[in-house]
Scaffold this motif. Structure first.
Motif, PDB file in Angstrom:
ATOM      1  N   LYS A 112      29.251  12.439 -22.528  1.00 40.48           N
ATOM      2  CA  LYS A 112      27.959  13.111 -22.693  1.00 40.48           C
ATOM      3  C   LYS A 112      26.922  12.330 -21.876  1.00 40.48           C
ATOM      4  O   LYS A 112      26.142  11.545 -22.405  1.00 40.48           O
ATOM      5  CB  LYS A 112      27.567  13.170 -24.170  1.00 40.48           C
ATOM      6  N   TYR A 113      26.930  12.544 -20.582  1.00 38.11           N
ATOM      7  CA  TYR A 113      26.128  11.721 -19.681  1.00 38.11           C
ATOM      8  C   TYR A 113      24.635  11.992 -19.815  1.00 38.11           C
ATOM      9  O   TYR A 113      23.821  11.071 -19.673  1.00 38.11           O
ATOM     10  CB  TYR A 113      26.592  11.932 -18.241  1.00 38.11           C
ATOM     11  N   ASN A 114      24.261  13.234 -20.061  1.00 49.63           N
ATOM     12  CA  ASN A 114      22.835  13.533 -20.232  1.00 49.63           C
ATOM     13  C   ASN A 114      22.276  12.816 -21.452  1.00 49.63           C
ATOM     14  O   ASN A 114      21.180  12.247 -21.415  1.00 49.63           O
ATOM     15  CB  ASN A 114      22.624  15.045 -20.370  1.00 49.63           C
ATOM     16  N   GLU A 115      23.031  12.858 -22.552  1.00 53.23           N
ATOM     17  CA  GLU A 115      22.595  12.167 -23.767  1.00 53.23           C
ATOM     18  C   GLU A 115      22.545  10.651 -23.541  1.00 53.23           C
ATOM     19  O   GLU A 115      21.647   9.967 -24.041  1.00 53.23           O
ATOM     20  CB  GLU A 115      23.529  12.495 -24.933  1.00 53.23           C
ATOM     21  N   ALA A 116      23.513  10.135 -22.787  1.00 52.42           N
ATOM     22  CA  ALA A 116      23.524   8.698 -22.494  1.00 52.42           C
ATOM     23  C   ALA A 116      22.278   8.309 -21.702  1.00 52.42           C
ATOM     24  O   ALA A 116      21.617   7.305 -22.010  1.00 52.42           O
ATOM     25  CB  ALA A 116      24.787   8.337 -21.717  1.00 52.42           C
ATOM     26  N   LEU A 117      21.955   9.108 -20.677  1.00 49.21           N
ATOM     27  CA  LEU A 117      20.765   8.810 -19.872  1.00 49.21           C
ATOM     28  C   LEU A 117      19.506   8.866 -20.720  1.00 49.21           C
ATOM     29  O   LEU A 117      18.600   8.032 -20.572  1.00 49.21           O
ATOM     30  CB  LEU A 117      20.666   9.800 -18.712  1.00 49.21           C
ATOM     31  N   GLN A 118      19.454   9.815 -21.648  1.00 47.65           N
ATOM     32  CA  GLN A 118      18.294   9.912 -22.536  1.00 47.65           C
ATOM     33  C   GLN A 118      18.167   8.653 -23.397  1.00 47.65           C
ATOM     34  O   GLN A 118      17.058   8.153 -23.625  1.00 47.65           O
ATOM     35  CB  GLN A 118      18.429  11.153 -23.417  1.00 47.65           C
ATOM     36  N   CYS A 119      19.289   8.141 -23.871  1.00 48.17           N
ATOM     37  CA  CYS A 119      19.257   6.899 -24.673  1.00 48.17           C
ATOM     38  C   CYS A 119      18.682   5.743 -23.864  1.00 48.17           C
ATOM     39  O   CYS A 119      17.851   4.969 -24.360  1.00 48.17           O
ATOM     40  CB  CYS A 119      20.665   6.547 -25.146  1.00 48.17           C
ATOM     41  N   MET A 131      16.695   5.868 -21.261  1.00 49.76           N
ATOM     42  CA  MET A 131      15.273   6.076 -20.992  1.00 49.76           C
ATOM     43  C   MET A 131      14.433   5.750 -22.232  1.00 49.76           C
ATOM     44  O   MET A 131      13.355   5.149 -22.132  1.00 49.76           O
ATOM     45  CB  MET A 131      15.025   7.520 -20.558  1.00 49.76           C
ATOM     46  N   LEU A 132      14.928   6.141 -23.404  1.00 53.42           N
ATOM     47  CA  LEU A 132      14.226   5.792 -24.649  1.00 53.42           C
ATOM     48  C   LEU A 132      14.210   4.280 -24.856  1.00 53.42           C
ATOM     49  O   LEU A 132      13.235   3.717 -25.364  1.00 53.42           O
ATOM     50  CB  LEU A 132      14.903   6.480 -25.841  1.00 53.42           C
ATOM     51  N   THR A 167      20.100  -1.297 -29.534  1.00 54.00           N
ATOM     52  CA  THR A 167      20.796  -0.231 -30.259  1.00 54.00           C
ATOM     53  C   THR A 167      20.922   1.022 -29.405  1.00 54.00           C
ATOM     54  O   THR A 167      21.984   1.658 -29.339  1.00 54.00           O
ATOM     55  CB  THR A 167      20.048   0.092 -31.563  1.00 54.00           C
ATOM     56  N   LEU A 168      19.842   1.392 -28.714  1.00 53.62           N
ATOM     57  CA  LEU A 168      19.873   2.570 -27.838  1.00 53.62           C
ATOM     58  C   LEU A 168      20.826   2.364 -26.668  1.00 53.62           C
ATOM     59  O   LEU A 168      21.511   3.298 -26.231  1.00 53.62           O
ATOM     60  CB  LEU A 168      18.460   2.877 -27.342  1.00 53.62           C
ATOM     61  N   ASN A 169      20.889   1.133 -26.157  1.00 54.66           N
ATOM     62  CA  ASN A 169      21.833   0.846 -25.073  1.00 54.66           C
ATOM     63  C   ASN A 169      23.284   0.989 -25.534  1.00 54.66           C
ATOM     64  O   ASN A 169      24.145   1.497 -24.804  1.00 54.66           O
ATOM     65  CB  ASN A 169      21.600  -0.560 -24.518  1.00 54.66           C
ATOM     66  N   LEU A 170      23.569   0.550 -26.763  1.00 58.84           N
ATOM     67  CA  LEU A 170      24.923   0.698 -27.304  1.00 58.84           C
ATOM     68  C   LEU A 170      25.248   2.166 -27.545  1.00 58.84           C
ATOM     69  O   LEU A 170      26.355   2.633 -27.237  1.00 58.84           O
ATOM     70  CB  LEU A 170      25.059  -0.098 -28.603  1.00 58.84           C
ATOM     71  N   LEU A 171      24.273   2.907 -28.085  1.00 61.31           N
ATOM     72  CA  LEU A 171      24.498   4.335 -28.316  1.00 61.31           C
ATOM     73  C   LEU A 171      24.725   5.064 -26.998  1.00 61.31           C
ATOM     74  O   LEU A 171      25.595   5.948 -26.899  1.00 61.31           O
ATOM     75  CB  LEU A 171      23.302   4.942 -29.055  1.00 61.31           C
ATOM     76  N   GLY A 172      23.971   4.687 -25.972  1.00 65.19           N
ATOM     77  CA  GLY A 172      24.144   5.310 -24.673  1.00 65.19           C
ATOM     78  C   GLY A 172      25.553   5.114 -24.130  1.00 65.19           C
ATOM     79  O   GLY A 172      26.167   6.044 -23.568  1.00 65.19           O
ATOM     80  N   ALA A 207      18.942  -1.717 -20.060  1.00 69.27           N
ATOM     81  CA  ALA A 207      18.996  -0.267 -19.835  1.00 69.27           C
ATOM     82  C   ALA A 207      18.851   0.076 -18.359  1.00 69.27           C
ATOM     83  O   ALA A 207      19.439   1.063 -17.882  1.00 69.27           O
ATOM     84  CB  ALA A 207      17.898   0.420 -20.649  1.00 69.27           C
ATOM     85  N   LYS A 208      18.086  -0.718 -17.611  1.00 73.24           N
ATOM     86  CA  LYS A 208      17.917  -0.448 -16.175  1.00 73.24           C
ATOM     87  C   LYS A 208      19.262  -0.532 -15.455  1.00 73.24           C
ATOM     88  O   LYS A 208      19.572   0.286 -14.583  1.00 73.24           O
ATOM     89  CB  LYS A 208      16.925  -1.440 -15.572  1.00 73.24           C
TER      90      LYS A 208
END
Length: 706
Positions: free
Chosen positions: A668-675, A677-678, A655-660, A689-690
């Motif tokens: 929104k690249y910063n938010e994507a990177l945060q997704c 990492m989470l 789910t986080l990978n899809l949101l990213g 995610a890697k």
């Protein structure tokens, strides 16, 4: 525990009320039995449709209905494998089969046997050792080692002859035992069939019914065996279950009380060999030797005393005769003198402790509840669950386990169909045809089981057909729509999301949006619960009150309207999968592959996502293509909302990978990177995610250079 009849009757009635309140009532007992029989049928149908000749039985307290939330009993699963023909008489020999002759003599512990190998071409003794599973004894017989069935599962711990598989939070742990069926009822049980006590538990008709049930041999020796590697225990578990099914509610409550006392006072640390099966055996002997009218709720306390006295007598004599195979002493070699003296003292203290012991029981708040019933203390509001809340809790946990079995069976069948040497479409069709035969010609339980599995598998088959067709002409064949339609009601969402994915991939956005809108309207978050069996994960939030209510008020058929399975795409369905989700099929590096368990390998090569997040993701993509940007933003907000709020989802990292990736499309690249990492925090290895992080960083570097 000896009091005046008036006091004893009052205490008994109140004690019976307490037990009814904690789930030992006729409605809940029948519910537990029915659901456990259904789960066993689903697993059996799964085994047989994947060419494994076996029958699965769920036995023990869960299937008998003799447990509570506080006792949290395991599910005892017996997998009966028909690889061998186990016979007591030469007339049972079968040509072409692996024939094993049961040997019961002075060298074998009562209730156990040796298994001697016979030839498969003629009815003669085998003289050649065929494999390391056999051994030649001192008189030249070729005997089967009992370690043949002891192969432990990767996700299990070894407990005697069983494999203990943890169920995770909210799901029931499972003890798995492998067994071979016997051709006929054991000769050692002949006394059971002929005897008749003063109780009416075992009428001649009941004994015949018990004897008609299959018995097994299990790879386990007795504690006092001279040949621990060669003895096989004779199990009459199915017959014992029939006996338990014939008991009235007072007798069942008495047994539950004995188990609670065992867990509270007699063996709280599970240090002794005294078991709940010994408690059950003591109770059955008491029932057989007392008049049936004694076993009424007004006599529950007295009946409990009789059973504890019987159990104490067994410990004193170090002899607990198996109820069906009386020569089998369940306590032989089980206790040291110190353990025996300690148990006798504890049982004696419990008997002499009168009702005071019961008032100290904390399991299911039994002591507190009893004090309230006896008007010794006032009821503190909301301190304990009322009887309706307990029934709702039990019912919801049962249906969650049922849903998990359905989901896991789908995984098992998918793993089977992609490892056979024929085309994947044909393999899956053959399995569905077998299931269709069960749905028509099987018994009631098999019909329900096959219908459940046909629904979840039909969507996959339809998607596979479309995936092949998209490569050729980007069309959706009629046959695929037929299968996809059959899978629409497999649960609230997953079948419909498969269909929506198909239309999305062929570019039919209007149909995609319509199906997604329908699916969203069906997903009531106050009722529907997400279920995933890919791995054992802790539930993050409590089950909703409305979900519990529906589970309690309706039968197992409601599962299709209140459960949401995760959506699984095989690699051969890749053309039906949105590009963003396809990365999940390549989640593992070569090093990651070394850190997969056997269970992980069943799903980690698939693209798997929880239904509700996937619904919002597909809406985001579909509304974007339809240029409905306000609706697209609403879908993105919903996706973000369920991640923040949590929920009982099994694939948070996906789910986080899809949101990213959605955030990337929003620039929104910063938010994507945060997704991403989470996501890695959720699952460190075997996580796409890697790849997304590397790809995102490369994209950012290119923008910097430009």
């Amino acid at each position: 525990m000896f009091q005046s009849p008036e006091y004893s009757n009052t205490l008994s009635l109140k004690l019976s009320e307490v037990l009814e309140d904690v789930g030992v009532n006729e409605e809940m007992v029948m519910n537990r039995r029915r659901v456990n029989m259904l789960m066993a049928s689903i697993t059996t149908v799964t085994f047989r449709s994947t060419c494994r000749n076996a029958t699965i039985h769920y036995l023990g307290s869960q299937s008998e209905g003799t447990t509570t939330i506080g006792l949290n009993s395991d599910v005892d699963t017996v997998i009966v494998k028909y690889d061998y023909n186990v016979m007591q008489d030469w007339s049972e020999w079968k040509q072409g089969k692996n024939n094993l002759l049961m040997i019961q003599n002075e060298n074998v512990t009562s209730g156990y046997c040796f298994l001697q190998l016979l030839r498969s071409d003629v009815p003669l003794f085998e003289t050649i050792i065929p494999s390391e599973n056999y051994i030649r004894d001192g008189v030249g017989r070729i005997l089967l080692r009992n370690t043949l069935l002891s192969g432990i599962r990767e996700d299990a711990e070894r407990h005697g002859p069983s494999n203990a598989v943890p169920g995770g939070e909210e799901y029931t742990d499972t003890d798995i035992v492998y067994a071979f069926p016997c051709n006929s009822w054991p000769q050692s049980a002949s006394q059971f069939l002929e005897s008749q006590g003063i109780g009416s538990l075992l009428s001649p008709a009941m004994k015949r019914y018990v004897a008609d049930n299959e018995c097994f041999v299990v790879g386990a020796s007795s504690k006092i065996s001279t040949y621990p590697e060669l003895e096989w225990r004779i199990s009459t578990s199915l017959g014992e279950r029939c006996l338990m099914f014939s008991l009235n509610i007072t007798q069942l409550q008495c047994y539950v009380l004995m188990k609670i006392i065992l867990k509270t006072f007699l063996d709280p640390q599970k240090e002794s060999a005294l078991s709940s099966f010994m408690c059950k055996t003591a109770m059955l002997h008491c029932i057989e030797n007392t008049e049936r009218n004694i076993w009424e709720n007004k006599n529950l306390f007295t009946c409990l005393t009789f059973c504890l006295l019987k159990l104490r007598g067994f410990v004193q004599n170090e002899n607990c005769p198996h109820f069906i195979i009386s020569e089998n002493n369940l306590m032989a070699g089980q206790f040291t003198n110190e353990e025996k003296d300690n148990l006798l003292r504890k049982i004696g203290d419990t008997i002499q402790g009168d009702a005071r012991c019961l008032l100290r029981i904390t399991i299911d708040d039994l002591g507190y509840r009893l004090q309230v019933k006896l008007n010794r203390i006032p009821l503190i509001p909301h301190a304990i669950l009322d009887s309706r809340a307990v029934n709702e809790e039990c019912s919801s946990l049962l249906l969650l386990n049922l849903a998990k079995v359905i989901s896991k069976s789908q995984l098992t069948i998918l793993a089977y169909t992609i490892h056979l040497p024929h085309s994947n479409i044909e393999r899956l069709k053959q399995v569905i045809i077998k299931l269709a035969n069960y749905s028509i010609f099987g018994n009631r339980l098999e019909q329900f089981a096959s219908r459940c599995l046909m629904k979840v598998l039909s969507s996959t088959l339809g998607s596979i057909i479309v995936s092949s067709s998209i490569v050729q002409n980007n069309q959706v064949p009629y046959s695929s729509l037929m299968y996809l339609s059959l899978g629409l009601d497999s649960d609230v969402t997953s079948g419909r999301l498969k269909l929506a994915s198909v239309f999305y991939r062929v570019g039919d956005m209007d149909r995609t949006e319509f199906i997604l809108r329908q699916t969203e309207s069906r997903y009531n978050p106050d009722v529907v619960e997400a279920v995933c069996s890919c791995w054992s994960y802790p539930l993050k939030s409590l089950l909703s009150a409305e979900f519990k209510r529906k589970c309690c008020e309706q039968n197992e058929n409601c599962i299709f309207d209140i459960v949401s399975f995760c959506v699984r795409f095989l690699q051969i369905e890749v053309n039906c999968v949105p590009r963003e989700l396809q990365y999940e099929m390549m989640r593992s590096t070569r090093d990651d592959m070394q850190h997969r368990s056997l269970i992980d390998s069943q799903w980690m090569n698939y693209a798997v996502v929880d239904s509700l997040p996937y619904l919002y993701f597909l809406q985001y993509k579909t509304y974007g293509k339809l240029h409905r940007y306000q609706d697209r933003q609403r879908a993105l907000n919903n996706l973000l909302k369920i991640i923040v709020q949590g929920g009982n989802f099994g694939h948070r990292e996906t789910t986080l990978n899809l949101l990213g990736q959605c955030m990337e499309q929003e620039n929104k690249y910063n938010e994507a990177l945060q997704c991403y990492m989470l996501s890695i925090q959720q699952r460190e290895r075997n996580n796409a995610a890697k790849f997304h992080i590397c790809r995102l960083l490369a994209k950012c570097l290119r923008k910097v250079k430009d």
